[in-house]
Scaffold this motif. Sequence first.
Motif, PDB file in Angstrom:
ATOM      1  N   TYR A 167      36.883  49.209  54.145  1.00 31.74           N
ATOM      2  CA  TYR A 167      35.591  48.903  54.770  1.00 31.74           C
ATOM      3  C   TYR A 167      35.372  49.750  56.025  1.00 31.74           C
ATOM      4  O   TYR A 167      34.247  50.171  56.315  1.00 31.74           O
ATOM      5  CB  TYR A 167      35.536  47.416  55.124  1.00 31.74           C
ATOM      6  CG  TYR A 167      34.334  47.042  55.952  1.00 31.74           C
ATOM      7  CD1 TYR A 167      33.084  46.906  55.366  1.00 31.74           C
ATOM      8  CD2 TYR A 167      34.449  46.832  57.328  1.00 31.74           C
ATOM      9  CE1 TYR A 167      31.977  46.574  56.124  1.00 31.74           C
ATOM     10  CE2 TYR A 167      33.347  46.494  58.090  1.00 31.74           C
ATOM     11  CZ  TYR A 167      32.121  46.376  57.483  1.00 31.74           C
ATOM     12  OH  TYR A 167      31.022  46.048  58.230  1.00 31.74           O
ATOM     13  N   ALA A 173      37.918  42.613  46.743  1.00 32.62           N
ATOM     14  CA  ALA A 173      37.723  41.230  47.176  1.00 32.62           C
ATOM     15  C   ALA A 173      37.733  40.272  45.990  1.00 32.62           C
ATOM     16  O   ALA A 173      38.268  39.160  46.075  1.00 32.62           O
ATOM     17  CB  ALA A 173      36.404  41.118  47.937  1.00 32.62           C
ATOM     18  N   VAL A 174      37.139  40.704  44.863  1.00 35.00           N
ATOM     19  CA  VAL A 174      37.132  39.854  43.667  1.00 35.00           C
ATOM     20  C   VAL A 174      38.558  39.643  43.158  1.00 35.00           C
ATOM     21  O   VAL A 174      38.969  38.511  42.855  1.00 35.00           O
ATOM     22  CB  VAL A 174      36.252  40.483  42.574  1.00 35.00           C
ATOM     23  CG1 VAL A 174      36.411  39.729  41.259  1.00 35.00           C
ATOM     24  CG2 VAL A 174      34.788  40.475  43.001  1.00 35.00           C
ATOM     25  N   PRO A 211      27.330  34.239  48.188  1.00 35.43           N
ATOM     26  CA  PRO A 211      28.108  35.430  48.548  1.00 35.43           C
ATOM     27  C   PRO A 211      29.160  35.794  47.506  1.00 35.43           C
ATOM     28  O   PRO A 211      29.428  36.987  47.262  1.00 35.43           O
ATOM     29  CB  PRO A 211      28.765  35.037  49.880  1.00 35.43           C
ATOM     30  CG  PRO A 211      27.877  33.985  50.438  1.00 35.43           C
ATOM     31  CD  PRO A 211      27.384  33.223  49.255  1.00 35.43           C
ATOM     32  N   TRP A 216      27.321  37.419  44.657  1.00 34.12           N
ATOM     33  CA  TRP A 216      26.876  38.746  45.044  1.00 34.12           C
ATOM     34  C   TRP A 216      28.033  39.747  45.009  1.00 34.12           C
ATOM     35  O   TRP A 216      27.876  40.878  44.555  1.00 34.12           O
ATOM     36  CB  TRP A 216      26.253  38.699  46.437  1.00 34.12           C
ATOM     37  CG  TRP A 216      25.577  39.979  46.828  1.00 34.12           C
ATOM     38  CD1 TRP A 216      24.284  40.331  46.606  1.00 34.12           C
ATOM     39  CD2 TRP A 216      26.170  41.092  47.508  1.00 34.12           C
ATOM     40  NE1 TRP A 216      24.022  41.588  47.103  1.00 34.12           N
ATOM     41  CE2 TRP A 216      25.160  42.081  47.667  1.00 34.12           C
ATOM     42  CE3 TRP A 216      27.446  41.358  48.004  1.00 34.12           C
ATOM     43  CZ2 TRP A 216      25.404  43.295  48.302  1.00 34.12           C
ATOM     44  CZ3 TRP A 216      27.681  42.577  48.631  1.00 34.12           C
ATOM     45  CH2 TRP A 216      26.663  43.522  48.772  1.00 34.12           C
ATOM     46  N   ALA A 217      29.223  39.328  45.495  1.00 38.30           N
ATOM     47  CA  ALA A 217      30.394  40.203  45.457  1.00 38.30           C
ATOM     48  C   ALA A 217      30.810  40.495  44.025  1.00 38.30           C
ATOM     49  O   ALA A 217      31.147  41.641  43.677  1.00 38.30           O
ATOM     50  CB  ALA A 217      31.542  39.563  46.230  1.00 38.30           C
ATOM     51  N   SER A 240      30.557  44.249  42.345  1.00 37.39           N
ATOM     52  CA  SER A 240      31.769  44.951  41.906  1.00 37.39           C
ATOM     53  C   SER A 240      31.568  45.656  40.569  1.00 37.39           C
ATOM     54  O   SER A 240      32.336  46.562  40.228  1.00 37.39           O
ATOM     55  CB  SER A 240      32.929  43.951  41.798  1.00 37.39           C
ATOM     56  OG  SER A 240      32.714  43.023  40.738  1.00 37.39           O
ATOM     57  N   LEU A 250      34.350  45.610  47.198  1.00 33.37           N
ATOM     58  CA  LEU A 250      33.909  44.465  46.400  1.00 33.37           C
ATOM     59  C   LEU A 250      34.841  44.151  45.238  1.00 33.37           C
ATOM     60  O   LEU A 250      35.218  42.984  45.054  1.00 33.37           O
ATOM     61  CB  LEU A 250      32.478  44.705  45.909  1.00 33.37           C
ATOM     62  CG  LEU A 250      31.405  44.701  46.994  1.00 33.37           C
ATOM     63  CD1 LEU A 250      30.032  44.965  46.403  1.00 33.37           C
ATOM     64  CD2 LEU A 250      31.414  43.389  47.755  1.00 33.37           C
ATOM     65  N   PHE A 255      32.033  50.301  49.911  1.00 29.49           N
ATOM     66  CA  PHE A 255      31.763  48.986  49.338  1.00 29.49           C
ATOM     67  C   PHE A 255      32.042  48.968  47.837  1.00 29.49           C
ATOM     68  O   PHE A 255      32.304  47.895  47.281  1.00 29.49           O
ATOM     69  CB  PHE A 255      30.315  48.583  49.604  1.00 29.49           C
ATOM     70  CG  PHE A 255      30.056  48.175  51.023  1.00 29.49           C
ATOM     71  CD1 PHE A 255      30.432  46.922  51.474  1.00 29.49           C
ATOM     72  CD2 PHE A 255      29.445  49.041  51.912  1.00 29.49           C
ATOM     73  CE1 PHE A 255      30.198  46.532  52.781  1.00 29.49           C
ATOM     74  CE2 PHE A 255      29.206  48.662  53.226  1.00 29.49           C
ATOM     75  CZ  PHE A 255      29.585  47.405  53.662  1.00 29.49           C
TER      76      PHE A 255
END
Length: 293
Positions: free
Chosen positions: A250, A264-265, A43, A46-47, A51, A261, A257
């Motif tokens: 979100y 989140a990174v 995960p 993937w993130a 991004s 993303l 997204f």
Amino acid sequence: MSTTATDTVTAPSRPRPVDAPARARRGLLYLTLTALLVVFIFPMLWALSGSFKQRGDIFATPPSLIPDPATLENYQNLLGTQPFWSWFGISIGTAGIATVVSVFVCAMAGYGFAKFRFRGKRILFAVMFSSLSVPFAVILIPLFILVVKSGLANPWFALIVPWVAPAFGIFMMQQFIVQAIPDELLESARIDGATEFGTFRRVVLPLLRPSLGALGVWSFLQSYNSFLWPLVIISDTEQFTLPLGLNILYASENRSFDLVLPGAVLASIPTILVFILLRKQLLEGLVAGAVKG
């Protein structure tokens, strides 16, 4: 009459062969650990990959971990259209202050429970320990009313209050102090003329470094990743923390997204740095707790 000493030469011992069942168990263990590593790492990869992808390529089929083409447009849009740095600064600031205060308060409270005798100590410790079984959602509304009625609803104060003296941190410090710090060491410091606070600062705290590091990592993650309490106490989007800010991206109508993303990174960088900087103390604290327990 002369005697001659004879040196006996011992043949080097050969390593014991590993039997087939032990080899199979070890192989199964490695296979299980590898599978778990992939489950946890995928995960994140993937993130990170998403991004750098264009919006239409994030959920393209078949999926690919390599962005083609790679772009920084998502990061530029996030930083240019959203108050990301405001969310980031509030999250880092409140989590950092809460961590420092929490570690110090928990160390003092744990020291008091471990090394002092006072009336009601057992009852107070039992009440504190039993609070671990109470979900935070149960005290959420009473805590909110208390903070608001006290006039302390400023986000920079309100976001720190719940993490100042967590019961888990106090219990952790109390257990470590009981096991790692002998009473004789404290008596020696008192005989040398040290005050109680001086004994705590010069003798106790240096010996608690491993457990303080472990508690610091736990406290930072608890405050930094908190979602429910900031959701209740903060109403201004400019004062949101990172979890709240990423949530509104979100929950938007378009499910952004392409902004979530990269956010989140970037949000994961402080937690990774905290672990890297305190990994030695964290591992020493966990190992010490396992051995001494």
